[in-house]
Design an enzyme around this catalytic site. Sequence first.
Site, short mmCIF file in Angstrom:
data_model
loop_
_atom_site.label_atom_id
_atom_site.label_comp_id
_atom_site.label_asym_id
_atom_site.label_seq_id
_atom_site.Cartn_x
_atom_site.Cartn_y
_atom_site.Cartn_z
N SER A 54 0.90 -0.74 -0.05
CA SER A 54 0.00 -0.18 -0.01
C SER A 54 0.91 1.49 0.05
CB SER A 54 -1.16 -0.09 1.37
OG SER A 54 -2.01 1.08 1.11
N GLU A 101 -9.37 -4.84 -4.29
CA GLU A 101 -8.80 -4.42 -3.16
C GLU A 101 -9.46 -3.43 -2.38
OE1 GLU A 101 -5.59 -3.78 -2.45
OE2 GLU A 101 -4.06 -4.81 -4.15
N HIS A 145 -7.90 -5.78 -0.31
CA HIS A 145 -6.97 -4.85 0.15
C HIS A 145 -6.09 -5.67 2.06
CE1 HIS A 145 -3.75 -1.70 0.04
NE2 HIS A 145 -4.65 -1.16 0.99
#
Length: 509
Positions: free
Chosen positions: A194, A322, A418
Amino acid sequence: MSVWWRKTVDVRTTKDGLVRGRRPAPDIVAFLGIPYAAAPFGANRFREPRPVRAWEGVRECQDFGPVAPQSARLPEAPFWSPGEEDILTLNVWAPASHNGPLPVLVWIHGGAYTFGSSAQPDFDGTALAGAGLVVVTFNYRLGFEGFGHIPPGAEPPYPENRGLLDQIAALQWVRENIAAFGGDPANVTVAGQSSGAASAACLMVMDRARGLFRRVIAHSAVGPCCSPELAAETTRRVAAAAGVPAASTCLRSATPHALVVASDRVVESYRQDPGSGPRHYNPVIYGPIVDGDILPSDPLSAMAAGASETGADLLVSHTRQEYWLMDAVGSSAKVTTDEQLTAFARDFRLPDDLVQGYRDLMPDAPVLDIHLAILGDLLFSEYTNRLAERHAQAGGRAFTSCFARHRKGPEGEVRAWHCADIPFAFGNLTLKSVEFLIGGPPDAADHELSQRMMGAWVGFATTGEPGWAPLNGPTTTPHVWDTADSPAAAHNTAARALWRDVDFSPLGP
């Protein structure tokens, strides 16, 4: 029950002094909370990281150091308390015995440049060290302390991108000290997820970071970076929320706690205002600033111009779904009507045919799912893939992959969202704190997938080979991480075609 290996004394020599660690497993040593730079407060606040003052005797390094100022409280992880200042520390896991220098993996944690720390249980390096790596994790300045723009006025001026400068300081510590822990300073891989992955991409195009690493692993890199104008606008809003003028001396007079609280107020104001543009949907207000100096250009632009570390191998990955995580934890706007979806596409200046293209790919999906698919691909998947393509086009070696593992959980489908891939890559599947991410306790197939992902990281960090072929043109199929090793879904290829004309220039106001 006490066992012999827990009582073993492990001492190493660093350039600043002796450190004593502990053994989390019989054949692994861990040194936690080693300072790599001085506390960035007092006279050092908003400055470049300063050297650590050497110490006498043996420093006990058996517990994590304080986390950076933030308001987040993450599961089973320490949280920040106002007054804690010695936050620039790192942690090392290594095999207790080894036959020569080992490859080093340096992990940059994510958290929207605003929260998180190296002390999160899923980043424990014991399993990867057992697989043959020396693992380093570290804290760096977050939020306004690390990425807030400070207007001119101080002498010398306060630098932009202080969080990135902290990361470089940690890598310099690794170069100077890691041999004492069995690591090879000439074989360092920077890895992150990220905002940590995007930070690693920034390091690839920063002159100050050249020569500090050999390879990069970037999972779910978020982009693009901020323009100076957007960073200045953020500072004006945060200063107003803190009740101080947006001037260097006034911002320095505000406590770290006051700026954390003010930043949270600004984020909430974006969440509550549908007319606030892109930040209404993704209220992340801090990030690397393309200042033309410390960060000369957005990584995509720099790579396209051949200004990156083309000699550094690059391994990227993203998850299939995600942005569903942000919806699940309530941090994203609810887009549930056609009118809201149209406004969302307009705010992000997306091509007219992109939304319809996703409707065609997801004919039975509700509006919310279409929105989440588009936003996740925009912020993470497409940006990550473009990093690999730009690097390859400039002459570097790049490998792509996609995490697609999903299963049915007690409360419905567990998505490949995610952060779900990181416990697998670190070999930390059995932690209570990751059950939400991966959908409950792991099964045998999950453990087998974790072993394969760990093997890819170790292979890449060791030789630059994760186990599949590098990019060779736009038709190269990404490696897919799944419990059944299924082929890449057609949705990925079709969706990528819809982004062909979308620009990823630094974000402006």
